[in-house]
Design an enzyme around this catalytic site. Structure first.
Site, PDB file in Angstrom:
ATOM      1  N   ARG A  48      15.504 -12.391 -26.076  1.00 24.55           N
ATOM      2  CA  ARG A  48      14.649 -11.195 -26.079  1.00 24.55           C
ATOM      3  C   ARG A  48      13.495 -11.403 -27.045  1.00 24.55           C
ATOM      4  NH1 ARG A  48      15.969  -7.421 -29.235  1.00 24.55           N
ATOM      5  NH2 ARG A  48      18.172  -7.357 -28.693  1.00 24.55           N
ATOM      6  N   TYR A 101      -4.919   3.711 -11.637  1.00 29.17           N
ATOM      7  CA  TYR A 101      -3.657   3.456 -10.946  1.00 29.17           C
ATOM      8  C   TYR A 101      -2.725   4.649 -11.186  1.00 29.17           C
ATOM      9  CZ  TYR A 101       0.733   1.185  -9.749  1.00 29.17           C
ATOM     10  OH  TYR A 101       1.944   0.881  -9.196  1.00 29.17           O
ATOM     11  N   ASP A 175      -7.694  -2.280 -17.847  1.00 26.58           N
ATOM     12  CA  ASP A 175      -6.711  -2.732 -16.855  1.00 26.58           C
ATOM     13  C   ASP A 175      -7.470  -3.655 -15.906  1.00 26.58           C
ATOM     14  OD1 ASP A 175      -5.052  -3.125 -14.664  1.00 26.58           O
ATOM     15  OD2 ASP A 175      -4.225  -1.090 -14.695  1.00 26.58           O
ATOM     16  N   LYS A 200       0.324  -8.757  -9.162  1.00 30.76           N
ATOM     17  CA  LYS A 200      -0.771  -8.808  -8.195  1.00 30.76           C
ATOM     18  C   LYS A 200      -1.404 -10.200  -8.184  1.00 30.76           C
ATOM     19  CE  LYS A 200       0.530  -4.535  -8.027  1.00 30.76           C
ATOM     20  NZ  LYS A 200      -0.067  -3.481  -8.814  1.00 30.76           N
TER      21      LYS A 200
HETATM   22  C1  PLP Z   1       0.317  -2.400  -9.680  1.00 26.68           C
HETATM   23  C2  PLP Z   1      -0.597  -1.930 -10.751  1.00 26.68           C
HETATM   24  C3  PLP Z   1      -0.110  -1.509 -11.995  1.00 26.68           C
HETATM   25  C4  PLP Z   1       1.373  -1.402 -12.304  1.00 26.68           C
HETATM   26  O1  PLP Z   1       2.007  -2.627 -12.279  1.00 26.68           O
HETATM   27  P1  PLP Z   1       3.559  -2.858 -11.876  1.00 26.68           P
HETATM   28  O2  PLP Z   1       3.710  -4.323 -11.980  1.00 26.68           O
HETATM   29  O3  PLP Z   1       3.724  -2.317 -10.482  1.00 26.68           O
HETATM   30  O4  PLP Z   1       4.373  -2.089 -12.856  1.00 26.68           O
HETATM   31  C5  PLP Z   1      -1.031  -1.140 -12.971  1.00 26.68           C
HETATM   32  N1  PLP Z   1      -2.357  -1.166 -12.731  1.00 26.68           N
HETATM   33  C6  PLP Z   1      -2.854  -1.544 -11.534  1.00 26.68           C
HETATM   34  C7  PLP Z   1      -4.325  -1.545 -11.339  1.00 26.68           C
HETATM   35  C8  PLP Z   1      -2.001  -1.937 -10.513  1.00 26.68           C
HETATM   36  O5  PLP Z   1      -2.515  -2.297  -9.328  1.00 26.68           O
END
Ligand code: PLP
Length: 381
Positions: A48, A101, A175, A200
């Site tokens: 961890r 998001y 982000d 992503k």
């Molecule tokens: C998918 C996404 C998230 C969240 O990520 P997870 O891996 O699904 O927890 C945050 N910001 C954006 C822009 C996203 O597309």
């Protein structure tokens, strides 16, 4: 090693010192031998707190964004939560866009607001509104910037918002999930921290859920590192390996995602039944100039509003053959979705709601002609 594509393949990826394996092994271990009480080898004690496979990914991520440190997590939201909780306290304020998001809004609204944090939602493309939202900002304030946004592909000016945020004493977070570090470098534009859903484009193959944050300040990085260790929402060794493997091809994939999306966007603009195409690579997109200034390419995401309303939108997403109807984005395969009832169902009826005639496309790396033909045949139905 100075250029991005070289660092994407090599940073943090030294051959294994013991065997010479060119690809560093996946260290599936929870614990590490101590040569005497407290005498750890290379500082590893318990996974961890530290794991070589996760460390390799973190070194790579920090390098690609030019940060002092990166931390990887079990999901994008776990990364966001650690970053925010490392900074916020009761009485703090978070200012975020009205089209962030949905899960980010839910995280702050449902988990941080009850803890005493104030949430202010604004149109991030309107700087005067951002300034107003930052007025009288408490000592701990976060300006949360997402660009391009999901699914309407709005563009926020990172350099300008970093200035505005810093003038109000705020921590500026970007982000960068949609652009990836290949297309956009928020720290070099003035931001303090970058947040990713590595699920992503960084992972890139729709086979792993993960998240990461990259920091520019050593002391704050230590606090986020403590949250990773103390709350424990870490990336597993196998997930870290998959993400690292994906990142090696990030530059090649992002180039192809961008050129394919541009072609699909241009084909949709003049197609019958199309009201509007949202893609920053189109010269009449309201954010085109800012995007051209701060991004290396316009990315693989686009949305389209149809004149036929919700019925036409639903029929469209159910009629494609190469594009798969599914949530998520950023993988090599093309995906199509209906945000108002899929990804954005949780924000229906709120200020984050998405118009019901909008369809979102995550354009993959398949053959460009096949992708264009697929959206045109689906529209004609
Ligand atoms: C998918 C996404 C998230 C969240 O990520 P997870 O891996 O699904 O927890 C945050 N910001 C954006 C822009 C996203 O597309």
């Amino acid at each position: 090693m100075t250029e991005f594509a070289t660092r994407a393949v090599h940073a943090g990826q030294e051959p294994d010192a013991t065997t010479g394996a060119v690809i560093p092994p996946i260290h599936v271990t929870s614990t590490y031998v101590q040569d005497g009480v407290g005498a750890m080898r290379n500082g590893y004690e318990y996974s961890r707190g530290g794991n070589p496979t996760r460390d390799a990914l973190q070194t790579l991520l920090a390098d690609l964004d030019g940060g002092v440190a990166a931390y990887s997590f079990a999901s994008g939201l776990a990364a966001e939560d650690a970053l925010l909780r490392a900074y916020l306290e009761p009485g703090a304020r978070v200012v975020m866009g009205n089209d962030v998001y949905g899960g980010t809004h839910r995280l702050v609204n449902r988990l941080h607001v009850p803890w005493g944090v104030e949430l202010v939602v604004v149109d991030m493309s309107d700087v005067d509104r951002v300034r107003a939202a930052l007025e009288g900002a408490p000592a701990k304030t976060v300006l949360w910037v997402e660009t391009p946004t999901n699914p309407l592909m709005k563009i926020a000016d990172i350099a300008l918002l970093s200035e505005v945020g810093h003038a109000a004493g705020a921590l500026v977070v970007v982000d960068n999930t949609f652009a990836s570090p290949y297309l956009q470098q928020p720290l070099s534009l003035g931001a303090d921290a970058v947040s990713y859903s590595t699920t992503k484009y960084l992972g890139g193959h729709s086979d792993v859920v993960g998240g990461a944050v990259v920091l520019r300040d050593e002391a704050f990085a230590e606090q986020v590192g403590f949250l990773q260790f103390g709350a424990g929402a870490i990336a597993s060794p196998f997930d870290a390996f998959l993400t690292t493997r994906g990142i090696k091809t990030l530059p090649v994939r992002m180039e192809r995602h961008s050129s394919n999306a541009q072609a699909v966007a241009e084909a949709l603009v003049s197609a019958p039944g199309v009201e509007r195409v949202y893609y920053p690579g189109l010269s009449d997109h309201p954010g085109h100039e800012v995007a051209a200034k701060q991004m290396r390419g316009f990315g693989g995401m686009l949305s389209v509003a149809l004149t036929g309303g919700p019925e036409a939108a639903k029929r469209f997403v159910e009629s494609t053959e190469v594009f798969t109807l599914a949530e998520s984005l950023g993988g090599v395969e093309s995906l199509i979705g209906y945000p108002s009832e899929m990804t954005h169902a949780s924000v229906k009826g709120t200020e984050l709601a998405v118009p019901e005639n909008v369809v979102r496309l995550s354009v993959g790396i398949e053959d460009q002609g096949d992708l264009v033909a697929d959206v045109l045949q689906a529209l004609s139905r």
